[in-house]
Motif scaffolding. Structure first.
Motif, PDB file in Angstrom:
ATOM      1  N   GLU A 142     -14.048   9.431   6.361  1.00  0.00           N
ATOM      2  CA  GLU A 142     -14.569   8.273   7.080  1.00  0.00           C
ATOM      3  C   GLU A 142     -13.431   7.628   7.881  1.00  0.00           C
TER       4      GLU A 142
ATOM      5  N   ASN B 180     -14.271  15.764   1.724  1.00  0.00           N
ATOM      6  CA  ASN B 180     -15.543  16.002   1.054  1.00  0.00           C
ATOM      7  C   ASN B 180     -15.464  17.226   0.152  1.00  0.00           C
TER       8      ASN B 180
ATOM      9  N   GLN C  76     -13.471   5.946  10.454  1.00  0.00           N
ATOM     10  CA  GLN C  76     -13.714   4.588  10.941  1.00  0.00           C
ATOM     11  C   GLN C  76     -13.101   3.551  10.012  1.00  0.00           C
ATOM     12  N   LEU C  77     -12.946   3.914   8.742  1.00  0.00           N
ATOM     13  CA  LEU C  77     -12.307   2.987   7.803  1.00  0.00           C
ATOM     14  C   LEU C  77     -10.831   2.824   8.125  1.00  0.00           C
TER      15      LEU C  77
END
Length: 256
Positions: free
Chosen positions: A2, A255, A4-5
């Protein structure tokens, strides 16, 4: 991952208070700044409580264990606990001397959020035999088990860094690619990772997930910085950290 974090982290620019040793202080400060965080490095125990109050997260390492530095470490750790700040402990060369083992015992008398160390350092804190030499890790067996045992023993998160990084909360342990083979040859990369993880613990997510995200991101940045020339790696790494995460986003995966 992620990414965007990571972008949100850069936009928020968390203030990370770091107590490190004189050899790596500049590298740690530059790493935090390049990654979009704001470094703050105290030098006097008398100001510890005030500065910790300003910080979003705290990281301390025992690279220096003289009386003045030890007093600073104790004061910062005490304030971080009282103010409930995310607290990362880096047990630099903990197995090398009795003074280091004693100081770590004192610092671990209360809770910490995360311990980040190499295989030998984490083995010592897990209560296992260590094959380390100075700040260098030895050939420790069963690293996932060592990381989990350390996390259970101290009731915190553990990041065991090396050719493969292990992130554990004592119940769940994840193996992640450990970055470039040039990284162990640059003094201070472990200190930089510890400080970077402190900043990541301010993300709006579970601490274990934040530790996994930060470890994976740091390792991939190390790979991106590797042009085969040891002398280029650190400047390349800071450049990679300073760029927008989407510039190398899909290459970074955590993941299962």
């Amino acid at each position: 991952m992620e990414v965007q974090l990571i972008t949100s982290l850069q936009q928020r620019r968390p203030l990370v208070l770091a107590v490190t040793n004189f050899i790596t202080a500049g590298a740690v400060a530059n790493c935090l700044s390049a990654a979009g965080m704001s470094p703050l490095m105290p030098s006097d125990p008398a100001e510890a409580a005030e500065l910790v109050a300003l910080a979003d997260a705290v990281v301390v390492n025992i690279g220096s264990v003289g009386a003045e530095q030890a007093a600073l470490l104790r004061a910062v750790v005490t304030a971080a606990r009282q103010l409930k700040k995310p607290l990362v402990l880096d047990p630099v060369a903990v197995g090398a001397s009795q003074a280091r083992r004693q100081l770590i015992t004192e610092l671990l008398a209360g809770p910490v959020t995360l311990i980040r160390g190499n295989a030998s350092e984490i083995a010592v804190l897990a209560g296992a035999a260590s094959h380390g030499h100075g700040i260098d890790a030895g050939d420790e067996p069963n690293l996932a088990q060592v990381a989990a045992a350390c996390a259970k023993r101290h009731a915190c998160l553990v990041v065991l860094s090396g050719p493969v990084d292990y992130v554990s909360d004592g119940q769940h342990t994840k193996a992640l690619p450990g970055g470039s083979p040039l990284m162990p040859k640059v003094v201070g990369t472990g200190d930089m990772l510890s400080a970077f993880l402190a900043g990541c613990l301010t993300l709006p997510m579970a601490p274990l997930a934040a530790a996994e995200l930060g470890t994976a991101y740091f390792g991939q940045a190390g790979v991106q910085a590797d042009d085969g020339q040891l002398g280029h790696w650190l400047s390349n790494f800071l450049t990679v950290l300073a760029q927008a995460p989407h510039d190398f986003g899909k290459a970074v995966q955590t993941n299962d």
